[in-house]
Write a protein that holds these residues in place. Structure first.
Motif, PDB file in Angstrom:
ATOM      1  N   ASN A 108       1.019  -1.165  -0.106  1.00  0.00           N
ATOM      2  CA  ASN A 108      -0.055   0.026  -0.027  1.00  0.00           C
ATOM      3  C   ASN A 108       0.685   1.176  -0.065  1.00  0.00           C
ATOM      4  O   ASN A 108       1.683   1.327   0.718  1.00  0.00           O
ATOM      5  N   GLN A 136     -13.530   3.740  -1.469  1.00  0.00           N
ATOM      6  CA  GLN A 136     -13.308   3.418  -0.076  1.00  0.00           C
ATOM      7  C   GLN A 136     -12.793   1.871  -0.173  1.00  0.00           C
ATOM      8  O   GLN A 136     -11.613   1.812   0.348  1.00  0.00           O
ATOM      9  N   ASN A 137     -13.023   1.158  -1.033  1.00  0.00           N
ATOM     10  CA  ASN A 137     -12.598  -0.199  -1.019  1.00  0.00           C
ATOM     11  C   ASN A 137     -11.124  -0.079  -1.837  1.00  0.00           C
ATOM     12  O   ASN A 137     -10.332  -0.768  -1.134  1.00  0.00           O
ATOM     13  N   ARG A 187      -8.598   0.809   0.829  1.00  0.00           N
ATOM     14  CA  ARG A 187      -8.268  -0.027   1.673  1.00  0.00           C
ATOM     15  C   ARG A 187      -7.255  -1.341   0.847  1.00  0.00           C
ATOM     16  O   ARG A 187      -6.628  -2.074   1.980  1.00  0.00           O
ATOM     17  N   TYR A 199     -10.612  11.445   4.642  1.00  0.00           N
ATOM     18  CA  TYR A 199      -9.071  11.057   4.546  1.00  0.00           C
ATOM     19  C   TYR A 199      -8.275  12.421   5.029  1.00  0.00           C
ATOM     20  O   TYR A 199      -8.771  13.622   4.581  1.00  0.00           O
ATOM     21  N   ASP A 202      -2.732  10.127   5.501  1.00  0.00           N
ATOM     22  CA  ASP A 202      -2.939   9.064   4.523  1.00  0.00           C
ATOM     23  C   ASP A 202      -2.021   8.976   3.528  1.00  0.00           C
ATOM     24  O   ASP A 202      -1.742   7.812   2.708  1.00  0.00           O
TER      25      ASP A 202
END
Length: 265
Positions: free
Chosen positions: A135, A210-211, A214, A233, A237
């Motif tokens: 990520n 949002q998915n 993540r 956010y 982030d």
């Protein structure tokens, strides 16, 4: 029973970055330094001048002690001053490739600045970031038509990664509400327009967003300031913020162009 005379596994070669400032560029100076490295069996992978009278080298050796000894010996050389001797960071590798350092904010160390005439350096920088797994969220600031989306796509090509538009103005203010299985691959680079995804988004798009946020993947968000202002956010982030300008003095002012995003297509 383990035999006492087992053969030791050879050490893996390790890269180092060395940078030194030249006070007197006498004939043979580089040859002397290269000879010292050769005697220590330290390989020179890349060498380049970095901003004026500074030279950078990317080195490789399987013995860290050789690097320590080399640094100690070079301190005794009057014509140069070693100003960096460390495991290479991304900015070091790019400095040797391009002959200059990326402009970095002195207060916010995760903010990097580029101008349009540095697009080659920016694409290389993004390409190296995109090669990383896991990520990471990258913000990209800049006025319209400065080359933001094009740089992201070119960086994806350099990293041999597929890119997926989640929202964009490049494609007539596209707002996606679903993606195919191939497009949802975590190995892809997800491109998000922070203004389109907040000002023109609907509930289905925001659920998709949002998915994606993540997912253990690379997300590049254009106009991160509006994205933070209009969503849940925060700047925490973001791992890196990139600023792209037409010239170093250009101000990035959102009020001058965000109103056009509100107009019906």
């Amino acid at each position: 029973m383990v035999e006492a005379n087992q053969t030791k596994q050879p050490k893996q070669p390790k890269q180092w970055y060395m940078e030194y400032r030249i006070h007197k560029n006498r004939p043979g100076l580089l040859g002397d330094i290269a000879s010292l490295l050769g005697m220590l069996e330290v390989n020179i992978l890349t060498i380049n001048g970095v901003e004026g009278k500074t030279r950078g080298m990317l080195l490789e050796t399987d013995d860290d002690e050789k690097i320590r000894l080399m640094g100690a010996m070079l301190k005794k050389v009057d014509n140069i001053t070693v100003c960096a001797l460390r495991e290479p960071k991304l900015v070091d590798i790019l400095a040797v490739r391009h002959g200059r350092y990326i402009d970095r904010d002195s207060d916010d160390r995760k903010t990097f600045r580029f101008t349009r005439d540095e697009l080659g350096l920016l694409v290389d920088f993004l390409g190296e970031l995109f090669k990383r797994s896991g990520n990471q969220v990258i913000g990209l600031r800049g006025m319209p038509r400065v080359g933001k989306t094009e740089s992201i796509i070119a960086g994806s090509v350099c990293a041999m990664k597929r890119w997926t538009f989640v929202s964009s103005t490049l494609l007539r203010q596209t707002v996606r509400s679903q993606l195919s299985e191939d497009e949802m691959n975590p190995a892809n680079v997800f491109i998000i327009d922070g203004i389109v995804s907040t000002i023109r988004s609907n509930e289905r798009h925001y659920n998709l967003l949002q998915n994606i946020m993540r997912m253990p993947s690379t997300k590049v968000i254009e106009h991160p300031d509006v994205f933070v202002q209009e969503s849940e956010y925060t700047y925490d982030d973001f791992d890196i913020i990139v600023e792209l300008r037409n010239n170093p003095n250009e101000e990035i002012i959102y009020d001058t162009f965000t109103s056009s995003y509100n107009d019906d297509i």
